[in-house]
Design a protein around this motif. Structure first.
Motif, PDB file in Angstrom:
ATOM      1  N   ARG A   1      28.538  43.652 -18.457  1.00 30.28           N
ATOM      2  CA  ARG A   1      28.169  43.562 -17.207  1.00 30.28           C
ATOM      3  C   ARG A   1      28.124  44.932 -16.306  1.00 30.28           C
ATOM      4  O   ARG A   1      27.179  45.712 -15.549  1.00 30.28           O
ATOM      5  CB  ARG A   1      28.657  42.945 -15.995  1.00 30.28           C
TER       6      ARG A   1
ATOM      7  N   ARG B   1      24.974  46.896 -15.737  1.00 34.46           N
ATOM      8  CA  ARG B   1      24.587  48.058 -13.629  1.00 34.46           C
ATOM      9  C   ARG B   1      24.627  49.427 -14.225  1.00 34.46           C
ATOM     10  O   ARG B   1      23.572  50.080 -13.296  1.00 34.46           O
ATOM     11  CB  ARG B   1      26.343  47.626 -12.864  1.00 34.46           C
TER      12      ARG B   1
ATOM     13  N   ASN C   1      21.311  42.208  -7.516  1.00 37.09           N
ATOM     14  CA  ASN C   1      22.458  41.593  -6.896  1.00 37.09           C
ATOM     15  C   ASN C   1      22.796  39.973  -8.045  1.00 37.09           C
ATOM     16  O   ASN C   1      24.065  40.064  -7.900  1.00 37.09           O
ATOM     17  CB  ASN C   1      20.998  40.752  -6.196  1.00 37.09           C
TER      18      ASN C   1
ATOM     19  N   ASP D   1      26.244  41.140  -9.454  1.00 34.60           N
ATOM     20  CA  ASP D   1      27.178  41.310  -8.169  1.00 34.60           C
ATOM     21  C   ASP D   1      28.063  39.624  -8.333  1.00 34.60           C
ATOM     22  O   ASP D   1      28.934  39.098  -8.608  1.00 34.60           O
ATOM     23  CB  ASP D   1      26.928  41.660  -6.691  1.00 34.60           C
TER      24      ASP D   1
ATOM     25  N   ASP E   1      29.851  38.525 -11.391  1.00 31.89           N
ATOM     26  CA  ASP E   1      31.040  39.344 -11.622  1.00 31.89           C
ATOM     27  C   ASP E   1      32.014  38.842 -10.895  1.00 31.89           C
ATOM     28  O   ASP E   1      33.417  38.202 -10.726  1.00 31.89           O
ATOM     29  CB  ASP E   1      30.285  41.529 -10.668  1.00 31.89           C
ATOM     30  N   SER E   2      31.739  38.502  -9.566  1.00 29.57           N
ATOM     31  CA  SER E   2      32.898  37.094  -9.125  1.00 29.57           C
ATOM     32  C   SER E   2      32.463  36.085  -9.610  1.00 29.57           C
ATOM     33  O   SER E   2      33.497  36.212  -9.403  1.00 29.57           O
ATOM     34  CB  SER E   2      31.639  36.964  -7.917  1.00 29.57           C
TER      35      SER E   2
END
Length: 410
Positions: free
Chosen positions: A66, A70, A349, A352, A355-356
């Motif tokens: 990721r 990104r 987005n 993100d 990732d969380s």
């Protein structure tokens, strides 16, 4: 039953060794911070820990992926931002060049600025990432995707988009191929009018505009053809893409001397015409995705008319028509770039969010591993003290026992 001195010594030494082994085991646990130092300490926990550790390693690989995705998407978004600025600048220059007050020299100056924008766009289309790979070449990212062939820009890259696995169940596009960005238009872009190259009259057009959305046929092409002459009068007829008259027929007389533009409406579209045609002149109205969709070809067409002098009314009409068509095509190209940029932003987005989720998953794995193999220091220190006392007692008992002999009483 008699117990020999050798047996007593062996039992005492065995007891001390056992106590020392247990003491060293607890010492090793405290030193390493792990309850399960060897698989034999807790086979079930060790087996589960191996599975959890492998899952954690895979999750970490996806996290690293990721980061790479990104970076690629962020660079793509930055380049597309520059491209949208360049297209806006090109549109501004074409609006400026459309002014009838400009001379040929003025248009040459505008063309010089437009060529600078054109070269900038080529550079952006061939942009590379930090590893030297071209962003918009698809999987063929080792060479420039856009090259000049016969004075025109052609796309020679791959028609796929590079993908990268960012999670166990998600394969994400980390780039878009240049054909989809620079040589395409968004769906629903409407129709674009184009004057045929062989026209000799001075008819210019404005539009087309949509006057009835429900009547518009998105995939239908049209041709407006002119007939007649100045003596007998001019007429026009609207035909479909196959050259057949529309049903009901859209035709009528055309008065080039009219003070108002001649407005022609057909199947939800409207086109305004001015100027004097020649018999055989025609104007094509094609769906945007069936005509010129190349951003570079649009600017090349504009440069061709701006860099050539306008010696007569036909040249002036060709200039105005080409600039009108180019501005409509630039609008479509800009919409396409902005659509792609929005897609890139949506993917950033999503990264993100993933990732969380991945971060929470890593915390769960860490907690599970800790529960399986990590040491409870309070319990371990208590056991360490207990083993130490046991070892010391065993050593004291052996020291006292080895001095017990009948020879001491002789």
């Amino acid at each position: 039953m008699r117990i020999s001195s050798v047996t007593m010594f062996e039992q005492s030494v065995s007891s001390m060794n056992r106590q020392q082994s247990d003491f060293l085991k607890v010492s090793q646990q405290i030193a390493s911070g792990r309850r399960v130092v060897n698989p034999s300490d807790d086979p079930q926990a060790a087996s589960r820990a191996v599975g959890v550790d492998q899952a954690r390693a895979v999750t970490q690989q996806h996290a690293d992926s990721r980061v790479s995705a990104r970076n690629a998407l962020a660079q793509t978004e930055s380049v597309l931002n520059s491209v949208s600025d360049a297209v806006t600048s090109a549109k501004t220059l074409l609006v400026q060049a459309s002014s009838e007050t400009l001379s040929d020299a003025d248009r040459q100056s505008v063309a010089s600025e437009l060529r600078g924008v054109y070269e900038t766009l080529i550079g952006q289309a061939n942009a590379t990432d930090g590893n030297g790979r071209h962003l918009f070449g698809g999987y063929n990212d080792s060479t420039e995707p856009f090259v000049k062939q016969g004075g025109k820009i052609a796309y020679v890259g791959d028609d796929n988009a590079r993908e990268q696995r960012i999670d166990a169940s998600r394969l994400m596009k980390v780039s878009d191929n240049g054909e989809a960005i620079f040589q395409s238009v968004p769906s629903g872009a409407g129709h674009v009018a184009t004057a045929e190259p062989g026209n000799t009259g001075s008819v210019t057009f404005k539009g087309p505009q949509i006057v009835d959305q429900e009547s518009v046929k998105p995939n239908q092409a049209y041709t407006i053809t002119f007939s007649g002459d100045a003596a007998s009068g001019y007429a026009y007829e609207v035909q479909d893409g196959s050259g057949n008259p529309l049903t009901p027929a859209i035709a009528g007389g055309y008065d080039p001397e009219s003070d108002e533009p001649v407005r022609i409406e057909f199947e939800g579209l409207a086109l305004e015409l001015e100027g004097e045609p020649s018999a055989g002149d025609s104007i094509a109205v094609n769906p945007a995705d069936q005509g010129n969709t190349s951003l570079f070809a649009t600017i090349e067409n504009a440069l061709d008319v701006l860099e050539n002098p306008t010696d007569n009314a036909a040249d002036q009409a060709a200039l105005r028509n080409t600039l009108s068509t180019s501005m409509r095509e630039l609008d479509n190209s800009l919409d396409n770039v902005l659509t792609t940029r929005a897609s890139v932003g949506a993917r950033l987005n999503e990264l993100d969010v993933v990732d969380s989720v991945g971060g929470n998953r890593m915390l769960n794995y860490e907690q599970t591993l800790s529960d399986l193999v990590d040491l409870d220091y309070a319990e371990a220190i208590g056991e360490y003290s207990l083993r130490q006392v046991g070892l010391q007692a065993s050593q004291k008992a052996f020291a006292d026992m080895k001095g017990m002999s009948l020879f001491q009483f002789l």
